[in-house]
Write a protein that holds these residues in place. Structure first.
Motif, PDB file in Angstrom:
ATOM      1  N   LEU A  24       0.796  -1.220   0.000  1.00  0.00           N
ATOM      2  CA  LEU A  24       0.000   0.000   0.000  1.00  0.00           C
ATOM      3  C   LEU A  24       0.831   1.273   0.000  1.00  0.00           C
ATOM      4  N   HIS A  53      -9.039   2.404  -4.644  1.00  0.00           N
ATOM      5  CA  HIS A  53      -8.999   2.412  -3.183  1.00  0.00           C
ATOM      6  C   HIS A  53     -10.393   2.658  -2.609  1.00  0.00           C
ATOM      7  N   SER A  54     -11.120   3.592  -3.203  1.00  0.00           N
ATOM      8  CA  SER A  54     -12.451   3.925  -2.701  1.00  0.00           C
ATOM      9  C   SER A  54     -13.400   2.735  -2.821  1.00  0.00           C
ATOM     10  N   LEU A 110      -6.314  -5.160  -6.345  1.00  0.00           N
ATOM     11  CA  LEU A 110      -6.212  -4.240  -5.218  1.00  0.00           C
ATOM     12  C   LEU A 110      -7.520  -4.213  -4.416  1.00  0.00           C
ATOM     13  N   THR A 114      -7.622  -5.489  -0.629  1.00  0.00           N
ATOM     14  CA  THR A 114      -8.096  -4.551   0.385  1.00  0.00           C
ATOM     15  C   THR A 114      -9.188  -5.180   1.233  1.00  0.00           C
TER      16      THR A 114
END
Length: 445
Positions: A24, A53-54, A110, A114
């Protein structure tokens, strides 16, 4: 307190911190821009990474409250942790096959990693009250973060050598070193997770629950709705939650924006990476030392001191002009970052009903993820309006001051009483199967 299970719990922070530091913070952002999104322009690549990421955090925010409830009802937090950790590990391994222009694959990986990393941490945090009595939580929580710093820092140092000096490892390019770094993180995460996979605690399941996942889901959804209503009856927990929204947003914004801010004022990439290593290795002894102080004097006073240091960091960051200043600030962040997170975790665990830590930590995580959008937004907006990122970093003072103000209103002893009352209600509702911390804990595996 089952010492073997506690040691395994601490070691998991050592295991998954490799993902936080190498993937990250250090390697993936550069890899995404230069390899996965090489066919896109720089601004588009940065936007895609931000959107990824969101999406990942949104998935975690939507999943963890219900899953946390299910883990409480079933008494199997360790099983949920194992599943999410393996999801994160496999997705991390997948980064090693991403080629030039494979930005979509990288984004999907990702998002999945996550979910595995952050989702697993929900059950990891919720395990603390099952393992450790109240009087030991500050120290054990601090040890977890401290071991995470040293574990993540050691592998990051090795990974940076793989990338900067690939020939030392028999590799022919920096890209090959980067791919090997991703593989090493997956192996590291899996290897040091084995103890918690084996020795995670189990609690008795709630009485007369359906013996199917569908049944758990229905009961879990109903109990989750009750949680939202129940929390309003715990004023100390609510105040702690609001305080956390503010100061956690400030801390996360510093973590996310530090490299960009340093770059904007002319600090080189090598200095930025070395500063990240400094943060890791300073964080190890300082988190242990301050955790011991929290054990002696209480988590709340130490947390207040650490947040005050963050205010100093923000002010000094405004005046920063050279690499030496960045090194100094990285060291200060290392001093307080781990203890601020570990003391907040122990405070939350003390304020929560012991039989509902999974769903309560799920609620903390979901609201924390949503609240964390404001810090970067304020940083960017103030920087854009003023034409200087220095004013953006200075604007973060608001988040720490607001967090301190609400934290001062938290009465910890009363919060424990609130949680105990909830435990008594749970025992009545579930026929006595909402055990207190440290009681009737079996070790799986």
């Amino acid at each position: 307190m089952e010492k073997r299970a506690v040691k395994a719990w601490i070691m998991y922070d050592w295991a998954n911190s490799a993902y936080a530091t190498t993937v990250l913070a250090a390697v993936l952002p550069v890899f995404y821009a230069s390899v996965a999104a090489a066919t896109l322009d720089a601004d588009t690549a940065a936007s895609y990474l931000a959107y990824t990421h969101s999406i990942g955090m949104l998935c975690v925010a939507l999943l963890t409250p219900l899953l946390g409830t299910l883990s409480d009802l079933s008494g199997r937090k360790g099983d949920f942790l194992r599943v999410f950790a393996l999801i994160g590990i496999m997705a991390t391994l997948g980064f090693s096959i991403v080629g030039e222009g494979d930005w979509l694959l990288a984004s999907v990986l990702l998002i999945i990693s996550t979910i595995g990393f952050a989702g697993g941490n929900t059950f990891y945090d919720a395990m603390l009250p099952d393992l450790v009595p109240i009087e030991r939580r500050e120290m054990i929580s601090s040890k977890g973060y401290a071991y995470g710093y040293i574990g993540g820092g050691l592998l990051l140092a090795l990974n940076l050598l793989m990338i900067q000096q690939p020939s030392w490892f028999g590799l022919d390019s920096t890209l090959a070193g980067t791919r090997l770094a991703f593989i090493s993180v997956a192996i590291w995460w899996l290897l040091f997770s084995i103890p918690i996979f084996r020795f995670a605690p189990r609690r008795p399941a709630a009485k007369d629950l359906p013996q199917s996942w569908g049944g758990y889901a229905r009961v879990g959804a109903r109990r989750l709705r009750q949680t939202f209503k129940q929390m309003l009856r715990f004023p100390q927990l609510i105040r702690m939650l609001v305080a956390f929204w503010f100061f956690n947003d400030g801390i996360n914004t510093i973590i996310l924006m530090a490299t960009i801010y340093g770059t904007s004022i002319g600090i080189g990439t090598t200095d930025l990476m070395l500063a990240l290593l400094i943060t890791q290795f300073v964080g190890f002894p300082c988190t242990l030392l301050l955790g011991a102080w929290a054990q002696r004097w209480g988590a709340k006073p130490i947390l207040l001191v650490s947040l005050s240091v963050y205010i100093c960091i923000v002010i000094l960051g405004y005046f920063m002009t050279e690499a030496l200043h960045f090194y100094i600030l990285a060291g200060l962040v290392g001093v307080v970052q781990g203890v601020s997170q570990s003391t907040a975790r122990s405070l939350f665990s003390n304020l929560m009903p012991s039989g509902r830590t999974g769903e309560y930590f799920g609620f903390v995580n979901i609201t924390g993820k949503f609240s964390s959008i404001f810090g970067p937004f304020v940083f960017g907006l103030v920087g854009q309006l003023t034409g200087s990122s220095r004013w953006g970093i200075l604007s973060l003072i608001f988040f720490f001051v607001a967090g301190i103000a609400f934290l001062l209103m938290v009465k910890v002893q009363q919060g424990i009483t609130d949680a105990q009352l909830a435990d008594q209600e749970d025992q009545k509702q579930w026929g006595g199967h909402s055990p207190k911390v440290g009681s009737d804990i079996n070790v799986s595996g």
